[in-house]
Design a protein around this motif. Sequence first.
Motif, PDB file in Angstrom:
ATOM      1  N   LEU A   1       0.854  -1.187   0.000  1.00 14.97           N
ATOM      2  CA  LEU A   1       0.000   0.000   0.000  1.00 14.97           C
ATOM      3  C   LEU A   1       0.886   1.232   0.000  1.00 14.97           C
ATOM      4  N   GLY A   2       0.497   2.252  -0.760  1.00 14.91           N
ATOM      5  CA  GLY A   2       1.294   3.464  -0.740  1.00 14.91           C
ATOM      6  C   GLY A   2       0.639   4.605  -1.483  1.00 14.91           C
ATOM      7  N   ARG A   3       1.201   5.791  -1.241  1.00 17.55           N
ATOM      8  CA  ARG A   3       0.782   6.997  -1.970  1.00 17.55           C
ATOM      9  C   ARG A   3       1.861   7.289  -3.002  1.00 17.55           C
ATOM     10  N   LEU A   4       1.466   7.325  -4.257  1.00 17.16           N
ATOM     11  CA  LEU A   4       2.422   7.554  -5.326  1.00 17.16           C
ATOM     12  C   LEU A   4       2.725   9.031  -5.511  1.00 17.16           C
ATOM     13  N   GLY A   5       1.890   9.868  -4.915  1.00 17.88           N
ATOM     14  CA  GLY A   5       2.070  11.311  -5.044  1.00 17.88           C
ATOM     15  C   GLY A   5       0.749  11.967  -5.359  1.00 17.88           C
ATOM     16  N   GLY A   6       0.602  13.242  -5.002  1.00 14.46           N
ATOM     17  CA  GLY A   6      -0.632  13.957  -5.288  1.00 14.46           C
ATOM     18  C   GLY A   6      -1.828  13.250  -4.703  1.00 14.46           C
ATOM     19  N   ASP A   7      -2.787  12.931  -5.569  1.00 12.10           N
ATOM     20  CA  ASP A   7      -4.009  12.232  -5.122  1.00 12.10           C
ATOM     21  C   ASP A   7      -4.060  10.818  -5.675  1.00 12.10           C
ATOM     22  N   GLU A   8      -2.890  10.212  -5.891  1.00 11.22           N
ATOM     23  CA  GLU A   8      -2.818   8.857  -6.446  1.00 11.22           C
ATOM     24  C   GLU A   8      -2.327   7.863  -5.389  1.00 11.22           C
ATOM     25  N   PHE A   9      -3.053   6.760  -5.287  1.00 15.10           N
ATOM     26  CA  PHE A   9      -2.724   5.717  -4.314  1.00 15.10           C
ATOM     27  C   PHE A   9      -2.683   4.368  -5.015  1.00 15.10           C
TER      28      PHE A   9
END
Length: 337
Positions: free
Chosen positions: A249-257
């Motif tokens: 699980l992670g946040r790729l940046g901005g509003d993308e997960f």
Amino acid sequence: MTENLIERLSTVLESEKTLEGFVRQLLEMLELVTEMESTYLTRIDADGIQQQILFSRNSKEMQIPEGLTVPWEDTLCKRALDEGRPFNRDVPGTWGDSQAAKQLGITTYISTPVMLGEGDLYGTLCAASSQSHPLSPRAEQVLQLFAELIGQYIHKEQLLQQLQEANAALTAVSFTDELTSLPNRRAVFEQLPKLFSRACADSRYVLVAFADLDGFKQINDRYGHEAGDAFLKSIAQRLRQQATSDEVLGRLGGDEFIMAMAGPEIYDQAIDAAGAFKARLAALLSGEYQLESCFIDYAGASIGVIVANPAIATPDMAVRAADAVMYEDKKRRRASH
């Protein structure tokens, strides 16, 4: 004997990789030099209340047991330090009230403090005998040298541990998204190959979900960036509560997960699992968000879920495929509004 001692000490310094192994070698050499029955290293706890025998060597009848813990105030070591008397060949006559000395049968006693790099007292290096023995200047020098070496060894280990802890903390920071505390892009692409490798070994497919938060710009524009950040944190919290330890699980940046997991072994079942995965994420991310500054009834995110064969597809290929499917979902969602 001096040359043999120096040669052996050089070998020990090069070969021993643990504090215990290093100290035990020094205790054996210390016994030979001082001709005492017992040699041992003690440690004083951080509060200066207890003293413990860490390692000991007993060659005759006298036994200084390892692990023995006694109040620091009652020890011969403290008396020797306080009185400036590191060597005593008549313990019964000088310190006759010492119960520990009586029980252990100590007549001759020598100790020197083990100091760390900051000048802190770590413990003592000691030798004792049930017989009255003289102490040669050479033996006293060796005792002090060994205490210095042990102090340097321990200090080096402590510095190494601090360095490892600092490195671990730095690594954790570099792999963590500062806002949401989720794994960041770097961490995701560090973990995905491991997930793909495990799935390949188990002949299982991998499910990869890519989520883009629809309307996030409007949330920022309407409620402000603080509310937008709080919304992202809430999204992350929901995802974190849903994910298991085996999932990426992670946040790729901005509003993308992104979220990925090992799926079934059979392709048709993996396709069904991907559909269920998308439905679960869609339900999870949509709905009411009560933030400190506002209330948001969120319509949901665009989500792309793909089934990847880890024997063929790379993690990067799978993420790009999930991203492409997510954009198809975004087009459909826009067309339906």
